[in-house]
Design a protein around this motif. Structure first.
Motif, mmCIF file in Angstrom:
data_model
loop_
_atom_site.group_PDB
_atom_site.id
_atom_site.type_symbol
_atom_site.label_atom_id
_atom_site.label_comp_id
_atom_site.label_asym_id
_atom_site.label_seq_id
_atom_site.Cartn_x
_atom_site.Cartn_y
_atom_site.Cartn_z
ATOM 1 N N SER A 1 -2.449 -14.138 -5.570
ATOM 2 C CA SER A 1 -2.267 -13.841 -6.986
ATOM 3 C C SER A 1 -3.587 -13.887 -7.740
ATOM 4 N N TYR A 2 -3.646 -13.090 -8.792
ATOM 5 C CA TYR A 2 -4.783 -13.087 -9.710
ATOM 6 C C TYR A 2 -4.223 -13.261 -11.112
ATOM 7 N N LEU A 3 -4.724 -14.253 -11.836
ATOM 8 C CA LEU A 3 -4.246 -14.553 -13.178
ATOM 9 C C LEU A 3 -5.401 -14.400 -14.156
ATOM 10 N N ALA A 4 -5.250 -13.528 -15.129
ATOM 11 C CA ALA A 4 -6.318 -13.272 -16.087
ATOM 12 C C ALA A 4 -6.560 -14.493 -16.971
ATOM 13 N N ARG A 5 -7.754 -14.581 -17.526
ATOM 14 C CA ARG A 5 -8.078 -15.681 -18.427
ATOM 15 C C ARG A 5 -7.173 -15.648 -19.651
ATOM 16 N N GLY A 6 -6.802 -16.830 -20.130
ATOM 17 C CA GLY A 6 -5.981 -16.878 -21.328
ATOM 18 C C GLY A 6 -5.045 -18.068 -21.325
ATOM 19 N N ARG A 7 -4.037 -17.993 -22.183
ATOM 20 C CA ARG A 7 -3.055 -19.061 -22.341
ATOM 21 C C ARG A 7 -1.661 -18.513 -22.097
#
Length: 300
Positions: free
Chosen positions: A95-101
């Protein structure tokens, strides 16, 4: 096998599972068959990790997912994550999770509860997995919102309620993927190529008026007669029935998740009038569109 949070996510040696993903746990509850975690995530960098869950995982984004975020199943193909994703037990993913909240609800369901209800070990093919990463199911979404509210503000017999909702989630997942397995059985002679099936699904699920047979035959590059016969050979159901089923699923999502007037939903789905939409919806589901809206107001 007991539910284990520590086996769910990748981490560095000696590092808690939550630390790698910047997780703040708001509340966590578990029993023998299910576990629920309400969390806030802050990603200062974009983690890209491989993991293999020891149980079935449902993740529901209560706030929008940072984009782009994707997941793959050990191959080069990457799939975008929707608000509600399901990853079966034992499936190797990256998995790849973009920067953020993001605030999310994670539900873990033991492999045993699914097998016990189903009566056998489930089989997952690539089509099931692709569909699972962006589930659009109002019944499951309503249950997950109910679980999130219960975790935030537990009431009388909270543990019993959460246990019942966990079992209901397992049953609903079984229903969904029994249906998907009927749509994507082993290839039969005279069936459709996978790329044509993907085009049909993508067009049927697009937020546009429902396609007719002529449009679907054009995007597949074959005649209507060839398409309808091949689709029936591939899936065991008619193409017209499949399109109607997808349209009704889209209708349920719009009725459950939006405040759009029923007349506007009818136009978006390609119906000539709200009356024809209501008639088709009732024929397909056994209830009126307004019944789902009333049920949502009661739940809220």
């Amino acid at each position: 096998m007991p539910i284990s949070f520590e086996n769910l996510l990748p981490r560095s040696p000696g590092q808690p599972a939550s630390a790698l993903l910047g997780e703040t746990i708001r509340r966590r509850v578990k029993d023998e068959n299910a576990a629920f975690t309400l969390s806030d995530f802050v990603w200062d960098s974009a983690p890209c990790d491989s993991w293999n869950a020891s149980c079935h995982v449902l993740n529901f984004a209560l706030t929008p997912r940072p984009q782009p975020s994707w997941i793959s199943f050990g191959g080069p193909q990457r799939y975008a994550l929707g608000p509600l994703m399901f990853v079966p037990q034992g499936i190797e993913t990256r998995s790849y999770l973009a920067r953020g909240r993001q605030r999310s609800l994670t539900c873990l369901l033991s492999a045993e509860v699914i097998e016990r209800l189903l009566g056998r070990s489930p089989h997952w093919d690539n089509s099931d997995l692709e569909h699972a990463l962006n589930l659009r199911n109002p019944a499951i979404e309503q249950m997950l919102w109910r679980i999130a509210r219960e975790l935030e503000r537990p009431g009388f017999a909270s543990a019993a309620l959460l246990e019942a909702l966990g079992n209901a989630l397992a049953i609903e997942l079984i229903r969904i993927f029994r249906l998907e397995q009927r749509l994507t059985p082993k290839r039969r002679t005279g069936g459709l190529a996978p790329w044509r099936m993907r085009r049909i699904r993508a067009r049927a699920q697009a937020d546009e008026p429902a396609p007719d047979l002529g449009e679907l035959s054009a995007i597949c590059g074959i005649s209507v007669r060839h398409l309808t016969r091949a689709f029936k050979a591939e899936t065991g159901q008619t193409l017209a029935n499949y399109v109607e089923q997808v349209v009704m699923d889209r209708a349920r999502v719009k009725l459950a998740e939006t405040c759009e007037p029923i007349a506007e939903i009818a136009v978006r789905l390609g119906f000539a009038s709200s009356a024809s939409f209501c008639s088709a919806y009732r024929r397909h589901t056994g209830e009126r569109p307004s019944d789902l809206r009333k049920a949502r107001r009661v739940t809220d």
